[in-house]
Design an enzyme around this catalytic site. Structure first.
Site: not given
Ligand code: 0RA
Length: 641
Positions: A430, A503, A505, A507
């Site tokens: 990503e 990641d 997180d 997102d």
């Protein structure tokens, strides 16, 4: 038996015939119960229970008890009419003895009640008897109890009266011990397997109670479904969101009994099961074809008539009308024809028209009378049709491209040099900065990197069918080389491992859910064959003097800090918020080096649950979406799907 020599010898001749019949079963068990393995062992139980189910179907039996004893002998007891014990006029033997010792004899004593349940091969209980070390049958009938014992199929004594039956009671109790000379090796009954079968039987034989007791460990289960296959559909949909009340049809057409229960859900999968004479016909057949034809035609007729197909002049395909469908079709036929001994597929041609007709009328009426249900169903079909159409377009695009330039790989792909797909890995990464680190950190010999940019990633409210026309996703499909949807072909796969690296997180978790959903809906074989993985980047970097430790979980972090002891105060703790915070060397060391990394292999269940999460994230209902993001924000680095 007469007392002249002739009658005696002809009696003996019949006995020899019987023994020869049973011997044939023992010589070729495969022909009668499907083999000598643990599966066949279970078929023996089913064969015995099937006879009691026949009694239930004839309306003569309400309860069937099945007991697995500690020594693995089995008792099946029913409260049916009891196997007749009167002497057969030609064979000069009690019907009970004939049923137990002559192949296919059972049905011949049925009178007007025909044998409707199937048994595995419809050979009857005599095959079970032949394959048993011993078997004992007790019949309650005409106020008396009758008994006979057999060893390896042969009676050890004549049928005997052994007392009175309690007033009004009738029934048949069979206890047998499978023959360890036939079923060799370690094997035993599996409670769950039996449960599954008896649950199904109880669903399709409305009103019967099947009780299963396992004396080996004390487990017990009882099945009774007042609603029959309606209860079956309710059970299958117990964890799904349903779109309307269950549609139920019960009709007799030309003496074929036809029952259908169906209900649409908002799920993706199709859960349709077919039964013929209580056998789960796993390969379908004419009853299933009839069901499908009726559904597709009825829905198309209704959609057109009620102007719900606005503007389009094309019809829904069969596939469009089956997404999210849960249905049971159960037929009872006097003379069921199956494709072969082992494959369970109903072949009677007339059944297709019978089912189609019976269901078509009733389902049509249901839609007319329940416009809200009709609208929900049509909307569901429209969604399916759109998604299918999008998949087709994406696929055509990929095919067209590759036809022009033998293989067009997307510009963003940093491919590897190795050409053997089994040795190659594709990292789906990503964002550009992480993509940059991955490109520099990788072993370019066998690791390829495909960075996906923000666009696809703006998943809010995006529909999955739109996602297929997204350039990033097209790049992914081209890179994989498999095509997509109906034309997916695993042969084309260019990488043995496809690794999602996002990641840690919210997102990242979003994108992972989206990718998993994409793979689940359009490339499920890729998951099934074990090609899809999720990379596990570390959560923390703990620097201490010249030493560096990586923590992949909170527990890791606590453990490392504890091990540092008093030195922990001088430790430097860095939390990685994204892959981009790692330099190429760190990314290689922690996440990409096959010697050190951990990969999570994605199972189809993981992906299916991502699919449900996706629906929740993308769905219109806002409150559940917010709740999901809030409750999962702190644990995003797990497979929080
Ligand atoms: C033949 C005829 C009848 C019942 C049965 C067999 C029968 C077989 C089994 C096997 C297990 N349980 C069973 N219960 C009944 C009909 C007899 C009548 O009309 O009374």
């Amino acid at each position: 038996m007469g007392d002249d020599g002739k009658a005696v010898s002809s009696y003996a001749a019949k006995d020899i015939q019987v023994l020869e019949g049973l011997e044939a079963v023992r010589r070729r068990p495969g022909m009668y119960v499907g083999g000598t393995d643990v599966k066949a062992l279970h078929h023996m139980v089913y064969e015995v229970v099937d006879n009691s189910i026949d009694e239930a179907l004839a309306g003569a039996c309400k309860r069937i008890d099945v007991i697995i004893h500690p020594d693995s002998s089995v008792t099946v007891e029913d409260d049916g009419r009891g196997i007749p014990v009167d002497i057969h006029p030609e064979k000069k033997k009690p019907a009970l003895e004939l049923v137990m010792t002559v192949l296919h004899a059972g049905a011949k004593f049925g009178g007007e009640g025909y044998k409707v349940s199937g048994g595995l091969h419809g050979v009857g209980v005599s095959a079970v008897n032949a394959l048993s070390e011993y078997c004992e049958v007790e019949v309650k009938r005409d106020g008396k109890r009758h008994f006979q014992r057999y060893e390896r199929g042969a009676p050890t004594s004549p049928v005997k009266e052994i007392g009175m039956a309690p007033k009004g009671q009738t029934g048949t109790k069979t206890t047998y011990m499978y023959d360890r000379e036939i079923f060799k090796g370690e094997m035993d009954y599996r409670f769950e397997t039996l449960v599954q079968r008896f649950r199904e039987m109880a669903f399709v034989t409305r009103g019967v109670t099947i009780y299963l007791q396992d004396e080996r460990d004390g487990r017990e289960m009882e099945f009774y479904f007042e609603g029959g296959i309606t209860s079956f559909v309710r059970y299958l949909n117990r964890n799904r969101t349903v779109l309307h009340p269950i549609v139920y049809v019960d009709k007799e057409v030309d003496s074929t009994g036809i029952e259908v229960a169906l209900q649409y859900t908002n799920a993706y999968a199709e859960s349709v099961y077919s039964f013929a004479n209580t056998i789960n016909t796993v390969d379908g057949g004419t009853h299933l074809t009839g069901l499908r034809a009726a559904i597709t035609r009825t829905i198309n007729d209704y959609a057109r008539k009620s102007n719900l197909l606005k503007g389009t002049d094309s019809n829904f395909s069969g596939d469009d009308t089956r997404e999210g469908l849960t249905a049971i079709v159960s037929v009872k036929h006097r003379d069921p024809q199956f494709e072969s001994q082992t494959k369970v597929k109903l072949m009677n041609a007339e059944v297709q028209t019978q089912v189609q007709q019976a269901l078509g009328e009733e389902f049509g009426t249901f839609l007319e009378e329940n416009p809200r249900a009709g609208k929900s169903i049509i909307e569901k079909c429209l969604t399916s049709a759109r998604a299918r159409d999008a998949a087709r377009k994406a696929r055509d695009l990929v095919i067209r491209k590759s036809a022009l330039e033998s293989l067009t790989l997307p510009g963003k792909l940093a491919d590897c040099s190795e050409r053997d797909p089994n040795k190659c890995e594709l990292y789906i990464v990503e964002g550009d900065s992480a993509g940059g680190s991955a490109k520099q950190g990788r072993d370019r010999h066998f690791q390829a990197i495909l960075p996906l940019r923000g666009k696809i990633l703006n998943t809010e409210r995006a529909r999955l069918d739109k996602i297929l026309s997204n350039n990033e996703v097209k790049a992914l499909i081209s890179a994989l080389g498999t095509s997509v949807g109906e034309s997916f072909d695993l042969e084309g796969l260019r990488y043995g491992r496809v690794i999602i690296m996002t990641d840690a997180d919210v997102d990242g978790s979003h994108i992972r859910t989206l990718l998993l959903t994409f793979f689940f809906r359009y490339m499920p074989d890729l998951i099934d064959e074990g090609h899809l993985y999720i990379a596990q980047p570390p959560l923390y970097r703990i620097g201490h003097g010249k030493k560096i430790f990586y923590a992949y979980t909170e527990e890791d972090r606590a453990r490392i800090l504890k091990e540092l002891g008093s030195a922990r105060k001088r430790a430097n703790l860095q939390r990685y918020k994204g892959l981009g915070e790692m330099n190429p060397q760190q990314l290689w060391d922690t996440t990409m080096d096959p010697e050190k990394r951990t990969l999570l292999q994605v199972t189809i269940e993981d992906a299916a649950s991502a699919d449900r999460t996706f629906d929740m994230l993308m769905g219109a209902a806002v409150p559940p979406r917010r709740r999901f993001i809030q409750t999962h924000a702190h644990e995003v680095r797990n497979l929080d799907i």
